[in-house]
Design a protein around this motif. Structure first.
Motif, mmCIF file in Angstrom:
data_model
loop_
_atom_site.group_PDB
_atom_site.id
_atom_site.type_symbol
_atom_site.label_atom_id
_atom_site.label_comp_id
_atom_site.label_asym_id
_atom_site.label_seq_id
_atom_site.Cartn_x
_atom_site.Cartn_y
_atom_site.Cartn_z
ATOM 1 N N TYR A 95 42.146 -16.885 2.690
ATOM 2 C CA TYR A 95 41.476 -16.024 3.191
ATOM 3 C C TYR A 95 41.498 -15.832 4.662
ATOM 4 C CZ TYR A 95 37.066 -13.596 4.593
ATOM 5 O OH TYR A 95 36.250 -12.391 5.075
ATOM 6 N N PHE A 100 44.248 -12.286 2.105
ATOM 7 C CA PHE A 100 43.140 -11.405 1.776
ATOM 8 C C PHE A 100 42.046 -11.447 2.851
ATOM 9 C CE2 PHE A 100 42.083 -15.184 -0.552
ATOM 10 C CZ PHE A 100 40.803 -15.389 -0.450
ATOM 11 N N LYS A 101 41.054 -10.486 2.747
ATOM 12 C CA LYS A 101 39.873 -10.695 3.873
ATOM 13 C C LYS A 101 38.990 -9.571 3.554
ATOM 14 C CE LYS A 101 38.835 -10.829 8.890
ATOM 15 N NZ LYS A 101 39.353 -10.809 10.270
ATOM 16 N N GLY A 102 37.655 -9.840 3.855
ATOM 17 C CA GLY A 102 36.603 -9.030 3.688
ATOM 18 C C GLY A 102 35.922 -8.393 4.878
ATOM 19 N N LEU A 117 37.324 -5.332 0.986
ATOM 20 C CA LEU A 117 38.203 -6.004 0.716
ATOM 21 C C LEU A 117 39.631 -5.664 0.809
ATOM 22 C CD1 LEU A 117 39.000 -9.041 -0.446
ATOM 23 C CD2 LEU A 117 38.594 -8.327 -2.813
ATOM 24 N N TYR A 159 33.012 -3.071 -2.196
ATOM 25 C CA TYR A 159 32.179 -3.994 -2.734
ATOM 26 C C TYR A 159 30.882 -3.817 -2.163
ATOM 27 C CZ TYR A 159 36.164 -5.506 -5.657
ATOM 28 O OH TYR A 159 37.341 -5.705 -6.343
ATOM 29 N N SER A 193 34.625 -12.577 -1.707
ATOM 30 C CA SER A 193 36.095 -12.241 -1.420
ATOM 31 C C SER A 193 36.773 -13.379 -2.366
ATOM 32 C CB SER A 193 36.547 -12.240 0.086
ATOM 33 O OG SER A 193 35.977 -11.170 0.703
#
Length: 434
Positions: free
Chosen positions: A221, A225-227, A241, A251, A265
């Motif tokens: 994270y 990937f990252k939210g 996301l 989302y 995430s």
């Protein structure tokens, strides 16, 4: 055993406490025919957020029309909560039947001298695997009980491993530093099995090393990937996301708090990895599962005017997440707490993080067990803003009355307290839902 006898049996095993090691569970699963090898699994470890991530992955898979087992701990009200299929607790009669079978095998092993008496958690782990295999679930999402390396769930070979975050907790068992605890959590990493993690800082080193040693693809994270939050309230959040250069999607989740964007995430990426092996799981299911996930006892709003929040924050990391959420969603509201903790937790640090000088705190025993801190001791540690209460319901009713319609009441400090509160509310038939 009938249902009540099975509960008494589990309670009797509490005397054996925490005893890490794999010999007992290995022997037990062997005589049960290795049910853990008969099901496809996802494995979830970490200090906080395990339950939220486990439940969201389970919900996503359910949205795809799949039969999904879920094993979590601890329970809030009933042992049955820990073993579910498609979000339905194992029925009482089946619970008793499965526990009887597992107990009989365990007693046979002990009598033969094959192993020591399995712990309560090991019995429940074996029961969950056995139940899921008998019911032929498509997938089972398995939450680690404690640590990872020596946890009784760690005999599975999952499709993906998830390590939520790493913080200081259970230091007498897992180690006194972030790195030592991270090494224990990283023990769930399996050869060439993808790993998804929200760990950061010093915790990442052991996870990266173990992933490299096991040739396990690692998704971090904040890097892989990252939210990013777009809208947030106590009733839910919307976030974007991003994963790599080619994936960006919005989302919605019902779980409040910035930490839940991280957890969501992790769950979505883990489910997406599973979907690469199962075309039944689509992008639509990722969104529906995320949107429909509920997880009781974690920033759970159960009433309005005043807002009543339940949260099982039981360690400094959990207390920090709760404090951030309260500061964000109730920056100027008067706060009233019903607070209880286990005495073997980092009580003083949680108190320092959680309470402002202007807050009113009613301290209670989290439950009737021997680990619970005394209400008077908690009040003394907090200081003049705290009052010890003999009864959880009376403390709650007093807090609600004083909070009026504009304040906020938070029942927190331990999942055991949240469970005690819910049991009392149900028994008293007090309406607290909106």
């Amino acid at each position: 055993m009938n249902y009540q006898e099975s509960l008494q049996y589990l309670d009797s095993l509490g005397q054996f406490g925490i005893r890490l090691g794999m010999d007992r569970i290995q022997q037990l699963l062997f005589v049960l025919g290795h049910p853990e090898n008969q099901i496809k699994t996802v494995h979830v470890a970490g200090t906080n957020g395990k339950g939220s991530v486990t439940t969201m992955i389970s919900t996503i898979l359910m949205e795809a029309g799949l039969r999904v087992g879920k094993f979590t701990s601890p329970h809030l009200v009933r042992y049955n909560e820990r073993i579910q299929i498609n979000e339905k607790e194992i029925p009482d009669d089946e619970f008793a039947e499965i526990l009887t079978r597992v107990r009989d095998f365990a007693e046979h092993l002990v009598q033969k001298g094959a192993c020591e008496q399995p712990t309560q958690f090991e019995i429940l782990t074996a029961a969950a695997f056995h139940y899921f295999a008998l019911r032929q679930v498509d997938y089972a999402v398995i939450e680690v009980g404690l640590g990872g390396l020596w946890d009784s769930t760690n005999l599975i070979k999952p499709l993906v491993s998830v390590i939520t975050n790493i913080a200081l907790d259970h230091t007498k068992v897992l180690g006194s530093t972030i790195e030592e605890i991270a090494l224990q959590k990283a023990g769930i990493i399996k050869e060439k099995i993808p790993v998804v993690t929200g760990a950061e800082g010093n915790a990442l080193g052991p996870i990266r090393v173990m992933s490299a040693m096991k040739q396990a693809p690692l998704y971090e994270y904040g890097y892989s990937f990252k939210g990013t939050e777009t809208i947030s309230s106590i009733d839910g959040q919307k976030f974007t996301l991003q994963a790599g250069k080619n994936y960006e999607s919005e989302y919605m989740i019902q779980l409040p708090g910035e930490h839940q964007i991280v957890n969501a995430s992790l769950a979505i990426v883990a489910a997406k990895i599973v979907s690469k092996q199962d075309p039944r799981i689509t992008e639509e299911h990722l969104h529906l599962g995320a949107a429909h996930t509920k997880w009781p006892g974690r920033l759970e709003k159960i009433a309005s005017a005043p807002d009543v929040i339940l949260d099982g924050a039981h360690n400094p990391n959990g207390a920090e997440a709760l404090r951030k959420a309260l500061d964000k969603y109730y920056p100027s509201a008067k706060r009233y707490f019903v607070f209880g903790m286990m005495a073997d937790k980092s009580v003083d640090e949680v108190i320092k993080i959680l309470f402002r000088p202007s807050d009113t705190v009613y301290t209670v025993r989290a439950d009737d067990g021997p680990r619970a801190a005394e209400a008077a001791d908690l009040a003394e540690r907090i200081g003049g803003q705290a009052t010890a209460a003999d009864d959880v319901l009376h403390a709650y009713e007093t807090a609600c009355k004083e909070a009026g319609s504009d304040g906020v009441v938070c029942v927190c400090g331990s999942l055991y307290l949240v469970g005690t509160f819910k049991t009392m509310i149900n028994a008293a038939q007090i309406a607290v839902k909106e």
